[in-house]
Design a protein around this motif. Structure first.
Motif, PDB file in Angstrom:
ATOM      1  N   ASP A 263      -7.937   0.294  -3.165  1.00 11.91           N
ATOM      2  CA  ASP A 263      -7.976   1.498  -3.598  1.00 11.91           C
ATOM      3  C   ASP A 263      -8.941   2.489  -3.148  1.00 11.91           C
ATOM      4  O   ASP A 263      -9.012   3.650  -2.926  1.00 11.91           O
ATOM      5  CB  ASP A 263      -8.372   1.449  -5.482  1.00 11.91           C
ATOM      6  CG  ASP A 263      -7.386   0.948  -6.020  1.00 11.91           C
ATOM      7  OD1 ASP A 263      -6.103   0.699  -5.833  1.00 11.91           O
ATOM      8  OD2 ASP A 263      -7.602   0.327  -7.402  1.00 11.91           O
TER       9      ASP A 263
ATOM     10  N   ILE B 172      -7.647   3.671   0.351  1.00 12.72           N
ATOM     11  CA  ILE B 172      -6.691   4.723  -0.084  1.00 12.72           C
ATOM     12  C   ILE B 172      -7.317   6.000  -0.196  1.00 12.72           C
ATOM     13  O   ILE B 172      -6.782   6.974   0.426  1.00 12.72           O
ATOM     14  CB  ILE B 172      -5.470   4.366  -1.224  1.00 12.72           C
ATOM     15  CG1 ILE B 172      -4.807   2.995  -0.724  1.00 12.72           C
ATOM     16  CG2 ILE B 172      -4.797   5.503  -1.603  1.00 12.72           C
ATOM     17  CD1 ILE B 172      -4.195   2.545  -1.787  1.00 12.72           C
ATOM     18  N   VAL B 173      -8.360   6.055  -0.835  1.00 14.81           N
ATOM     19  CA  VAL B 173      -9.213   7.272  -1.159  1.00 14.81           C
ATOM     20  C   VAL B 173      -9.754   7.603   0.202  1.00 14.81           C
ATOM     21  O   VAL B 173      -9.617   8.824   0.438  1.00 14.81           O
ATOM     22  CB  VAL B 173     -10.251   6.971  -2.275  1.00 14.81           C
ATOM     23  CG1 VAL B 173     -11.260   8.174  -2.502  1.00 14.81           C
ATOM     24  CG2 VAL B 173      -9.308   6.867  -3.640  1.00 14.81           C
TER      25      VAL B 173
ATOM     26  N   SER C 275      -5.154   9.010   2.110  1.00 15.88           N
ATOM     27  CA  SER C 275      -3.737   8.616   1.391  1.00 15.88           C
ATOM     28  C   SER C 275      -3.491   9.223   0.008  1.00 15.88           C
ATOM     29  O   SER C 275      -2.537   9.818  -0.256  1.00 15.88           O
ATOM     30  CB  SER C 275      -3.419   7.189   1.720  1.00 15.88           C
ATOM     31  OG  SER C 275      -3.750   6.971   2.896  1.00 15.88           O
ATOM     32  N   LYS C 276      -4.664   9.020  -0.742  1.00 20.35           N
ATOM     33  CA  LYS C 276      -4.301   9.422  -2.149  1.00 20.35           C
ATOM     34  C   LYS C 276      -3.983  10.709  -2.460  1.00 20.35           C
ATOM     35  O   LYS C 276      -3.144  11.312  -3.129  1.00 20.35           O
ATOM     36  CB  LYS C 276      -5.536   9.163  -3.249  1.00 20.35           C
ATOM     37  CG  LYS C 276      -5.395   9.357  -4.545  1.00 20.35           C
ATOM     38  CD  LYS C 276      -6.170   8.709  -5.259  1.00 20.35           C
ATOM     39  CE  LYS C 276      -6.210   8.608  -6.627  1.00 20.35           C
ATOM     40  NZ  LYS C 276      -5.788   7.488  -7.343  1.00 20.35           N
ATOM     41  N   GLU C 277      -4.876  11.629  -1.509  1.00 20.63           N
ATOM     42  CA  GLU C 277      -4.437  13.029  -1.607  1.00 20.63           C
ATOM     43  C   GLU C 277      -2.963  13.655  -1.077  1.00 20.63           C
ATOM     44  O   GLU C 277      -2.507  14.445  -1.472  1.00 20.63           O
ATOM     45  CB  GLU C 277      -5.530  13.886  -0.779  1.00 20.63           C
ATOM     46  CG  GLU C 277      -6.942  13.935  -1.234  1.00 20.63           C
ATOM     47  CD  GLU C 277      -7.907  14.432  -0.497  1.00 20.63           C
ATOM     48  OE1 GLU C 277      -7.673  14.688   0.676  1.00 20.63           O
ATOM     49  OE2 GLU C 277      -9.033  14.229  -0.591  1.00 20.63           O
TER      50      GLU C 277
ATOM     51  N   ARG D 187       0.241   8.960  -1.446  1.00 17.69           N
ATOM     52  CA  ARG D 187       0.579   7.703  -0.859  1.00 17.69           C
ATOM     53  C   ARG D 187      -0.567   6.546  -1.576  1.00 17.69           C
ATOM     54  O   ARG D 187      -1.347   6.914  -1.818  1.00 17.69           O
ATOM     55  CB  ARG D 187       0.427   7.606   0.410  1.00 17.69           C
ATOM     56  CG  ARG D 187       1.645   8.211   1.366  1.00 17.69           C
ATOM     57  CD  ARG D 187       1.568   7.990   2.788  1.00 17.69           C
ATOM     58  NE  ARG D 187       0.272   7.485   3.127  1.00 17.69           N
ATOM     59  CZ  ARG D 187      -0.680   8.372   4.316  1.00 17.69           C
ATOM     60  NH1 ARG D 187       0.163   9.717   4.587  1.00 17.69           N
ATOM     61  NH2 ARG D 187      -1.512   7.853   4.648  1.00 17.69           N
ATOM     62  N   ASP D 188       0.191   5.529  -1.928  1.00 23.72           N
ATOM     63  CA  ASP D 188      -0.690   4.427  -2.273  1.00 23.72           C
ATOM     64  C   ASP D 188      -0.879   3.244  -1.263  1.00 23.72           C
ATOM     65  O   ASP D 188      -1.026   2.088  -1.578  1.00 23.72           O
ATOM     66  CB  ASP D 188      -0.156   3.955  -3.670  1.00 23.72           C
ATOM     67  CG  ASP D 188       1.296   3.262  -3.722  1.00 23.72           C
ATOM     68  OD1 ASP D 188       1.817   3.163  -2.412  1.00 23.72           O
ATOM     69  OD2 ASP D 188       1.584   2.592  -4.436  1.00 23.72           O
TER      70      ASP D 188
END
Length: 145
Positions: free
Chosen positions: A90, A93-94, A98-100, A103-104
């Protein structure tokens, strides 16, 4: 990418515990967890907490993006490998942004743009609390065999 690798192995980003508080949990056989995860490459679905005798949880964990790595250190120190693996996923990803983008997951090409400080902090935590069995440098060594 070279900058990230250099930072991971550089002592300049070393973390140090900031308190004398020790975390204690239920005793368990952590070598079984490490062996299982190392053999399969996948953390167990759940893990029993282990005793962390006189092991200090570092609180000075550098991040260029403001990520709090104390929960990761706590999970690793207490043997919660599956939870630590998910936290790491997690966080990456942040950090990668990617989170923005909704996408995960993280593209391999995005890794070179991740802050070396954050990658080094994650590497040191995994390496320290797994006694050298897990971390990016371990994966790199195992992948080159």
């Amino acid at each position: 990418m070279l900058a990230a690798a250099a930072a991971i192995s550089s002592p300049a980003y070393a973390f140090a515990p900031q308190s004398n508080a020790a975390i204690r949990a239920v005793p368990s056989s952590s070598s079984v967890l490490f062996s299982t995860m190392a053999d399969s490459g996948v953390p167990p679905a759940s893990a029993e907490a282990t005793t962390v005798e006189d092991e200090l949880i570092p609180t000075n964990l550098p991040s260029d993006v403001g990520m709090d790595y104390v929960p990761l250190a706590t999970m690793l120190a207490s043997g919660q490998l599956a939870e630590a693996d998910q936290f790491t996923r997690d966080a990456l990803i942040v950090i990668a942004g990617s989170k923005e983008k909704g996408r995960d997951f993280v593209y391999w090409t995005e890794v070179k743009n991740m802050p070396a400080t954050d990658l080094a902090t994650i590497e040191r935590l995994w390496n320290k609390f797994s006694k050298g069995k897990f971390g990016y440098t371990v994966q790199k060594k195992n992948g080159s065999k």
